[in-house]
Design a protein around this motif. Structure first.
Motif, mmCIF file in Angstrom:
data_model
loop_
_atom_site.group_PDB
_atom_site.id
_atom_site.type_symbol
_atom_site.label_atom_id
_atom_site.label_comp_id
_atom_site.label_asym_id
_atom_site.label_seq_id
_atom_site.Cartn_x
_atom_site.Cartn_y
_atom_site.Cartn_z
ATOM 1 N N ASP A 35 -46.719 -41.516 62.421
ATOM 2 C CA ASP A 35 -46.613 -42.006 61.042
ATOM 3 C C ASP A 35 -47.430 -41.180 60.058
ATOM 4 O O ASP A 35 -47.609 -41.586 58.913
ATOM 5 C CB ASP A 35 -47.058 -43.467 60.974
ATOM 6 C CG ASP A 35 -46.125 -44.377 61.747
ATOM 7 O OD1 ASP A 35 -44.898 -44.194 61.646
ATOM 8 O OD2 ASP A 35 -46.607 -45.264 62.474
ATOM 9 N N GLY A 36 -47.948 -40.029 60.467
ATOM 10 C CA GLY A 36 -48.695 -39.175 59.568
ATOM 11 C C GLY A 36 -50.156 -39.556 59.479
ATOM 12 O O GLY A 36 -50.651 -40.444 60.180
ATOM 13 N N ALA A 37 -50.882 -38.862 58.585
ATOM 14 C CA ALA A 37 -52.334 -39.006 58.504
ATOM 15 C C ALA A 37 -52.779 -40.264 57.792
ATOM 16 O O ALA A 37 -53.945 -40.634 57.860
ATOM 17 C CB ALA A 37 -52.937 -37.782 57.799
ATOM 18 N N ARG A 38 -51.879 -40.951 57.090
ATOM 19 C CA ARG A 38 -52.300 -42.156 56.370
ATOM 20 C C ARG A 38 -52.563 -43.309 57.330
ATOM 21 O O ARG A 38 -53.420 -44.153 57.087
ATOM 22 C CB ARG A 38 -51.234 -42.558 55.347
ATOM 23 C CG ARG A 38 -51.705 -43.626 54.375
ATOM 24 C CD ARG A 38 -50.631 -43.945 53.347
ATOM 25 N NE ARG A 38 -50.420 -42.862 52.423
ATOM 26 C CZ ARG A 38 -51.193 -42.626 51.369
ATOM 27 N NH1 ARG A 38 -52.234 -43.386 51.129
ATOM 28 N NH2 ARG A 38 -50.926 -41.623 50.561
ATOM 29 N N GLU A 39 -51.819 -43.355 58.426
ATOM 30 C CA GLU A 39 -51.982 -44.410 59.406
ATOM 31 C C GLU A 39 -52.852 -43.916 60.555
ATOM 32 O O GLU A 39 -52.674 -42.794 61.028
ATOM 33 C CB GLU A 39 -50.624 -44.853 59.957
ATOM 34 C CG GLU A 39 -49.702 -45.472 58.928
ATOM 35 C CD GLU A 39 -50.164 -46.841 58.506
ATOM 36 O OE1 GLU A 39 -50.834 -47.524 59.308
ATOM 37 O OE2 GLU A 39 -49.871 -47.238 57.364
ATOM 38 N N PRO A 40 -53.807 -44.721 61.026
ATOM 39 C CA PRO A 40 -54.613 -44.296 62.180
ATOM 40 C C PRO A 40 -53.771 -44.265 63.442
ATOM 41 O O PRO A 40 -52.790 -45.015 63.576
ATOM 42 C CB PRO A 40 -55.703 -45.373 62.269
ATOM 43 C CG PRO A 40 -55.093 -46.575 61.624
ATOM 44 C CD PRO A 40 -54.180 -46.068 60.555
ATOM 45 N N ALA A 41 -54.136 -43.378 64.364
ATOM 46 C CA ALA A 41 -53.456 -43.342 65.655
ATOM 47 C C ALA A 41 -53.665 -44.680 66.362
ATOM 48 O O ALA A 41 -54.744 -45.278 66.300
ATOM 49 C CB ALA A 41 -53.992 -42.190 66.495
ATOM 50 N N LYS A 42 -52.621 -45.154 67.002
ATOM 51 C CA LYS A 42 -52.673 -46.443 67.706
ATOM 52 C C LYS A 42 -52.632 -46.200 69.212
ATOM 53 O O LYS A 42 -52.017 -45.237 69.684
ATOM 54 C CB LYS A 42 -51.484 -47.326 67.306
ATOM 55 C CG LYS A 42 -51.307 -47.534 65.805
ATOM 56 C CD LYS A 42 -52.373 -48.411 65.226
ATOM 57 C CE LYS A 42 -52.017 -48.946 63.855
ATOM 58 N NZ LYS A 42 -51.568 -47.961 62.881
ATOM 59 N N ALA A 43 -53.299 -47.071 69.964
ATOM 60 C CA ALA A 43 -53.172 -47.020 71.419
ATOM 61 C C ALA A 43 -51.709 -47.284 71.775
ATOM 62 O O ALA A 43 -51.141 -48.303 71.382
ATOM 63 C CB ALA A 43 -54.087 -48.065 72.059
ATOM 64 N N THR A 44 -51.102 -46.358 72.498
ATOM 65 C CA THR A 44 -49.656 -46.386 72.676
ATOM 66 C C THR A 44 -49.274 -46.227 74.141
ATOM 67 O O THR A 44 -49.884 -45.448 74.873
ATOM 68 C CB THR A 44 -48.999 -45.254 71.851
ATOM 69 O OG1 THR A 44 -49.374 -45.395 70.482
ATOM 70 C CG2 THR A 44 -47.486 -45.304 71.964
ATOM 71 N N ASN A 88 -39.060 -32.704 58.940
ATOM 72 C CA ASN A 88 -39.976 -32.222 57.893
ATOM 73 C C ASN A 88 -39.687 -32.854 56.537
ATOM 74 O O ASN A 88 -40.602 -33.025 55.725
ATOM 75 C CB ASN A 88 -39.905 -30.699 57.785
ATOM 76 C CG ASN A 88 -41.018 -30.016 58.562
ATOM 77 O OD1 ASN A 88 -42.066 -30.609 58.788
ATOM 78 N ND2 ASN A 88 -40.798 -28.786 58.975
ATOM 79 N N ASP A 89 -38.416 -33.170 56.279
ATOM 80 C CA ASP A 89 -38.085 -33.812 54.996
ATOM 81 C C ASP A 89 -38.705 -35.205 54.919
ATOM 82 O O ASP A 89 -39.233 -35.604 53.871
ATOM 83 C CB ASP A 89 -36.566 -33.904 54.822
ATOM 84 C CG ASP A 89 -35.925 -32.534 54.642
ATOM 85 O OD1 ASP A 89 -36.641 -31.595 54.266
ATOM 86 O OD2 ASP A 89 -34.705 -32.413 54.883
ATOM 87 N N ASN A 90 -38.633 -35.964 56.008
ATOM 88 C CA ASN A 90 -39.268 -37.283 56.024
ATOM 89 C C ASN A 90 -40.778 -37.161 55.922
ATOM 90 O O ASN A 90 -41.445 -37.990 55.287
ATOM 91 C CB ASN A 90 -38.894 -38.031 57.305
ATOM 92 C CG ASN A 90 -37.550 -38.719 57.197
ATOM 93 O OD1 ASN A 90 -36.813 -38.495 56.245
ATOM 94 N ND2 ASN A 90 -37.222 -39.552 58.155
ATOM 95 N N PHE A 91 -41.342 -36.134 56.560
ATOM 96 C CA PHE A 91 -42.786 -35.916 56.489
ATOM 97 C C PHE A 91 -43.222 -35.647 55.057
ATOM 98 O O PHE A 91 -44.250 -36.166 54.601
ATOM 99 C CB PHE A 91 -43.169 -34.749 57.400
ATOM 100 C CG PHE A 91 -44.636 -34.429 57.403
ATOM 101 C CD1 PHE A 91 -45.547 -35.301 57.978
ATOM 102 C CD2 PHE A 91 -45.114 -33.262 56.836
ATOM 103 C CE1 PHE A 91 -46.903 -35.018 57.984
ATOM 104 C CE2 PHE A 91 -46.470 -32.972 56.838
ATOM 105 C CZ PHE A 91 -47.363 -33.846 57.413
ATOM 106 N N ALA A 92 -42.419 -34.852 54.332
ATOM 107 C CA ALA A 92 -42.772 -34.535 52.943
ATOM 108 C C ALA A 92 -42.781 -35.783 52.073
ATOM 109 O O ALA A 92 -43.579 -35.898 51.139
ATOM 110 C CB ALA A 92 -41.798 -33.499 52.380
ATOM 111 N N ARG A 93 -41.898 -36.765 52.370
ATOM 112 C CA ARG A 93 -41.823 -37.977 51.550
ATOM 113 C C ARG A 93 -43.050 -38.863 51.707
ATOM 114 O O ARG A 93 -43.321 -39.712 50.855
ATOM 115 C CB ARG A 93 -40.572 -38.769 51.907
ATOM 116 C CG ARG A 93 -39.276 -38.060 51.549
ATOM 117 C CD ARG A 93 -38.071 -38.975 51.724
ATOM 118 N NE ARG A 93 -36.838 -38.223 51.568
ATOM 119 C CZ ARG A 93 -36.113 -37.764 52.570
ATOM 120 N NH1 ARG A 93 -36.493 -38.004 53.813
ATOM 121 N NH2 ARG A 93 -35.010 -37.084 52.360
ATOM 122 N N LEU A 94 -43.796 -38.677 52.803
ATOM 123 C CA LEU A 94 -44.970 -39.521 53.018
ATOM 124 C C LEU A 94 -45.987 -39.364 51.894
ATOM 125 O O LEU A 94 -46.744 -40.287 51.596
ATOM 126 C CB LEU A 94 -45.641 -39.163 54.357
ATOM 127 C CG LEU A 94 -44.846 -39.432 55.633
ATOM 128 C CD1 LEU A 94 -45.636 -38.956 56.845
ATOM 129 C CD2 LEU A 94 -44.528 -40.917 55.766
#
Length: 821
Positions: free
Chosen positions: A626-635, A682-688
Motif C-alpha cells: 500500500d505504499g509508504a503512507r501505510e505501515p507494513a503489516k504482519a502478513t 506504476n500508474d496506481n503508485f503515482a496516484r497514492l
C-alpha cells in the motif's frame, strides 16, 4: 470633499509612478492569490452541495475490530448491513447501496470496458442525482434496465436521446442458467442523468439495479457479513439523530452477525460511523477505499491561512513604503494643517488613497486571475471558473476595502501627526513613524516566505522519499490484466502460457494480491500452540509465481509450489472450519518477529489459524503493498489456485508497445465478449501521492508569490533607506571606506530582518510539518538543512534585491554626496 480626496489620491499615484507601481503590483499579487485561495475553498466546500435533499442523508462507514491490531476503518461495508439498519432501527427511513464493478458493454457491434455502478432500485429516490430523462421512481422497475450519464450516452449511441435504446452485457456466471461467456443479456436504457461533476464524492456514468441478471455480486456475497463489496447510505427520519442509530446498531449486530471461531459478538467485531452526505469529501480521509480521493479540512484551513498571510505581506509593503516616504509629503501636510485642515480630514484623505490603491489592485488582480485561471485548473486537475455574481464581487470588494484600510491606517496616523511648525522651519519631517515597526513588518514578510519555502522543500522531499523507498518488491514495468474475464477464464492457464512465450514479456504470474490495487484482504488472528496471546495477521492470496515476478526477498525457507498439494490453501473460510489443517503458508519478517521467531527459526513451525494448524515454510522480507503512507503489516501469504485472480505481467522496458499489442490480441482470442481491463502498477503508485503533490505545488506557487511581493517591498524600502543614508555614506568614503565596505554595510542592514525572520519561521514550520509527516508510516526526518537552505535562500534573495541600490550609492562621488541636502 470626498471627490477632492480621491482626486488628490489620483494625482499622487500619477506623480510617484515607481512607488505606485510597487504598491499596486504587490497588492494585486496578494489579492490574486486570495482569489485563487477562495476559488479553491469554494470548490472544496461545494462538494455534493448541489444534490438536493441531503440534509438527513448519511454515508455508512464500517469499523472492524480485531484482537491485537488497530481498528480497521473502511468506507466499504457488508452488503446486508444497510438493509439490516433499515429493518431494525426505526430512525432509519430508507437505505440504498452502491457497488462498482468492471463490465463489458456492447452497443451494436462496438465493445466497451466500463465501470458500472450496481445499485438498489431506489438509488435515485434516496440520492437525488439529476435526471435529464426518466422517472426516479420507475427507472429500475425492470431489472434489466440501465441509466446512463449524458457523456456515456453520447459515447455509446452518439446522442443523449438514449431512452429506449439497448446495451448488452454478459450475465453473472454464478447465477445465470445459460452460457454466460457467449450469450448477451439486453439492457434497456430507462434514464439519462446529468454528468456527475468533479465536486462530488460520487462517481459513475452507468448504473444498473443489483437485481439484474448481469449484476456481478453473487448471492454468497449478498448474504455475507465478512465481505465488503461496496458503499451504503441511509436517510434518517426527520428529527432523528445519528447518535441514536449508532447506539441501537450494537445490539442489532449482536443479533444478526454470526459468531465466528473467535467467539466475539457482532458488536465486538463491527461498529459503524455515519458521515453527513455533504461532508463526506472533507471528512473521509481516515476511511480506506473511498470512491474518490478525499479532501482535507487541514489542507483547506492551511491554504486559507497561507492566502491571508500573503495578503498581509502585500499590506505590510504598503505600510512600510508609505511610512518610509513620508518625508516627501511633509510640506504638503504642513501646508494643509496651516490652512485649517484637521487631523481627521488628513487621516481620511490618506485612507482614501490606500483604498483607491487597493481597488486599482483588485482590478489588476482580477485580470491576473482570468489569465492564470487555466493554469490553476490544471494544477487542481479540474476546471475552475470565476463567477462574477453579486456575492462574489461584493466579497472581493470587501476584501480589497479591508486590505486598503489595513495597509493605510498606520501611515495615515503617522502622516497626519506631523507638526507644521517643525516641518516648515526645517523643510523636512525627519524619520516618520517607528523604524522598529518597519523592521517588524519586514521580518514578518520574510518569515512567511521562509516558512512556505521550508514546507515546499519538505513536502517534495517526503514525496521523493516515498516514491523511492524500498517497498520489498520491484514495481517497474508491471502490467495488470484484471477484472471479470481473467478471473474466470476456463483457458486462463493457456492464456498465461501464450503470454510467457512472447519475447517482449519477461515473466507472468496469476495472483489476487496486486500492489497498490484492490485485493481481497482477510484479517485472521493466529497463535503459536501453547502460547495464549494471538497475533493479528493480514492474509493475502498470491500466485505461486508471484514472489519471483515481484522480486520479493526470501529470507529463509522456500516458496509455495503448485506441484505440492499441501501448499494449496482454501482462502475463502477454510481456516475457520478446519479445512486448511496441515497446509503450508508463507509469512513475512514482521509476522515472524510477532510470533517470537527469527526468520530462520520460523521455518517449519506450526501455528493455529482459526481451527486449522498450518505450517510456515518460508519467510519474506517485509513488503509494502500500500505504499509508504501505510505501515507494513504482519502478513501471511497463501496460495489458492481456485481464488479469483488477476494476471500480472512484467514487460521488457524496451518493447512496451509491442508487448501491449500482443497482450490485447491474445485477450481478444481468449475472451471475445469481454473488453480487456489492463493498467500499469506504476500508474496506481503515482496516484497514492497526487493529493500531496498538489499541496506541494500550491505551496510552491504561494512561495514564489510571497517572495516576489516581499522583494517588491524590500526594493522600494531599500531605495528610500539608502537615499536617507546618502550623507552618512559620503562621510564614510571621505574617511577611507571602500566601495566594498559601504556595500556590505548596507547589505547587513537588510540582513538582520531576514535572520530574525528565520527565528519565527523555523519553529512554526517545524510544528506544522511534523504533524503533516505523521500521516506517513515511513517518512523523512526534519533535517536542519531544509531550514538552513530556506533561510539562506531568503537572505540571498534579499541581498540581490537591495544590491543594485547599495552598489550605486557606494560608488557615488563623495563630493556630490556631501552636497546632498
Amino acid at each position: 470633499m470626498l471627490g477632492n480626496y480621491f482626486a488628490t489620491a489620483w494625482r499622487n499615484l500619477l506623480r510617484h509612478k515607481l512607488y505606485s507601481a510597487i504598491n499596486i503590483g504587490g497588492l494585486a499579487l496578494g489579492l490574486a492569490c486570495v482569489i485563487f485561495v477562495l476559488l479553491f475553498i469554494r470548490d472544496e466546500l461545494s462538494y455534493d452541495s448541489w444534490i438536493p435533499s441531503t440534509q438527513n442523508l448519511y454515508r455508512i462507514e464500517k469499523i472492524y475490530y480485531s484482537p491485537g491490531r488497530e481498528p480497521l476503518e473502511l468506507a466499504v461495508l457488508p452488503f446486508p448491513m444497510p438493509a439490516a439498519l433499515q429493518d431494525g432501527i426505526p430512525e432509519v427511513a430508507a437505505m440504498t447501496r452502491l457497488n462498482f464493478t468492471s463490465m463489458t458493454l456492447f452497443a451494436g457491434d462496438r465493445q466497451f470496458r466500463q465501470q458500472v455502478g450496481e445499485v438498489d432500485p431506489n438509488f435515485f429516490q434516496v440520492i437525488h442525482l439529476p435526471l435529464v430523462k426518466g422517472d426516479p421512481t420507475t427507472i429500475f422497475q425492470d431489472p434489466e434496465s440501465v441509466v446512463l450519464s449524458e457523456s456515456a450516452a453520447r459515447r455509446f449511441f452518439g446522442t443523449t436521446d438514449a431512452v429506449g435504446k439497448l446495451l448488452r452485457a454478459t450475465a453473472n456466471c454464478a447465477t445465470a442458467d445459460m452460457d454466460c461467456a457467449t450469450r448477451l443479456v439486453p439492457l434497456k436504457v430507462t434514464g439519462v442523468m446529468r454528468d456527475i461533476p468533479h465536486n462530488s464524492h460520487l462517481e459513475g456514468e452507468v448504473f444498473l439495479p443489483n437485481t439484474s441478471i448481469v449484476d456481478r455480486i453473487g448471492q454468497p456475497i449478498k448474504q455475507a457479513w465478512t465481505a465488503n463489496p461496496g458503499f451504503g447510505y441511509v436517510a434518517l427520519a426527520p428529527g432523528a439523530r445519528p447518535e441514536t442509530v449508532l447506539a441501537k446498531s450494537a445490539p442489532l449486530f449482536d443479533r444478526l452477525i454470526p459468531v465466528e471461531a473467535d467467539r466475539r459478538a457482532g458488536s465486538q467485531r463491527y461498529a459503524i460511523h455515519l458521515t453527513p452526505f455533504a461532508d463526506v469529501h472533507l471528512d473521509s480521509s481516515r476511511w480506506r477505499f473511498n470512491q474518490r480521493p478525499a479532501g482535507s479540512r487541514v489542507t483547506l484551513y492551511g491554504v486559507g491561512i497561507v492566502g491571508i498571510l500573503i495578503l498581509l505581506v502585500a499590506c505590510f509593503n504598503f505600510t512600510n513604503l508609505a511610512t518610509a516616504r513620508a518625508s516627501l509629503r511633509a510640506r504638503e501636510i504642513a501646508m494643509r494643517k496651516t490652512l485649517g485642515g484637521r487631523r481627521g480630514q488628513l487621516v481620511f484623505q490618506f485612507l482614501a488613497e490606500a483604498v483607491l490603491t487597493a481597488m486599482l489592485s483588485l482590478t489588476v488582480a482580477l485580470a491576473l486571475a482570468e489569465i492564470l485561471e487555466p493554469a490553476f485548473g490544471r494544477l487542481l486537475q479540474h476546471p475552475v471558473a470565476i463567477r462574477y455574481d453579486l456575492t462574489w464581487m461584493s466579497l472581493m470588494a470587501l476584501i480589497a476595502l479591508v486590505a486598503g484600510l489595513l495597509s493605510g491606517i498606520y501611515p495615515a496616523l503617522v502622516l497626519s501627526g506631523f507638526r507644521p511648525s517643525a516641518i516648515l522651519r526645517s523643510g523636512h519631517a525627519g524619520r516618520a513613524g517607528s523604524g522598529r515597526l518597519q523592521t517588524i513588518l519586514v521580518v514578518l514578510q520574510f518569515a512567511v516566505s521562509i516558512g512556505l519555502g521550508i514546507a515546499v522543500a519538505v513536502v517534495f522531499g517526503q514525496i521523493s522519499f516515498a516514491r523511492n523507498v524500498d517497498l520489498g518488491f520491484r514495481k517497474d514495468n508491471l502490467l495488470v490484466v484484471a477484472g471479470n474475464g481473467a478471473v474466470m477464464l476456463d483457458g486462463r492457464g493457456s492464456f498465461v502460457q501464450q503470454l510467457r512465450s512472447h519475447p517482449t514479456i519477461m515473466d507472468v504470474a496469476v495472483t489476487d494480491a496486486v500492489p497498490f490495487g484492490s485485493y481481497s484482504l482477510a484479517l485472521p488472528s493466529a497463535q503459536v500452540p501453547g502460547r495464549p496471546d494471538p497475533v493479528a495477521l493480514n492474509q493475502l492470496v498470491i500466485g505461486a509465481d508471484m514472489p519471483r515476478l515481484l522480486g520479493m526477498r526470501l529470507l529463509a525457507g522456500r516458496l509455495l509450489s503448485d506441484e505440492r498439494a499441501q501448499d494449496r490453501f482454501n482462502a475463502r473460510g477454510g481456516s475457520a472450519n478446519g479445512a486448511n489443517e496441515g497446509r503450508n503458508i508463507l509469512i513475512d519478517q514482521m509476522a515472524a518477529s510477532n510470533f517470537g521467531f527469527t526468520p530462520q527459526q520460523a521455518v517449519g513451525k506450526t501455528i493455529l489459524v482459526g481451527k486449522s494448524h498450518v505450517q510456515i515454510v518460508g519467510v519474506f522480507a517485509n513488503t509494502m503493498f500500500d505504499g509508504a503512507r501505510e505501515p507494513a503489516k504482519a502478513t501471511m501469504y497463501v496460495y489458492d489456485p481456485e481464488f479469483p485472480a488477476s494476471v500480472v505481467v512484467r514487460l521488457r522496458p524496451d518493447a512496451v508497445p509491442q508487448a501491449l499489442s500482443f497482450i490485447d490480441q491474445a485477450w481478444r482470442d481468449f475472451a471475445p465478449t469481454r473488453a480487456i481491463n489492463r493498467y500499469f502498477v506504476n500508474d496506481n503508485f503515482a496516484r497514492l501521492y497526487q493529493a500531496d503533490e498538489r499541496q506541494g505545488e500550491l505551496f510552491g506557487v504561494f512561495v514564489v508569490i510571497a517572495i516576489f511581493v516581499s522583494c517588491l517591498g524590500l526594493l522600494g524600502l531599500a531605495a528610500f533607506a539608502v537615499g536617507r543614508r546618502t550623507k552618512e555614506i559620503g562621510l564614510r568614503k571621505v574617511f577611507g571606506a571602500r566601495v566594498r565596505d559601504v556595500t556590505l554595510l548596507l547589505l547587513w542592514q537588510f540582513s538582520i530582518p531576514v535572520l530574525l525572520a528565520n527565528l519565527i519561521a523555523w519553529p512554526v514550520a517545524w510544528y506544522y510539518l511534523q504533524t503533516w509527516l505523521e500521516g506517513f508510516a515511513y517518512r523523512i526526518t526534519l533535517n536542519p538543512l531544509y531550514f538552513f537552505a530556506a533561510g539562506l535562500a531568503a537572505l540571498l534573495i534579499a541581498w540581490i534585491t537591495v544590491f543594485t541600490h547599495a552598489w550605486r550609492v557606494a560608488r557615488a562621488n563623495p563630493i556630490h554626496t556631501l552636497r546632498y541636502e
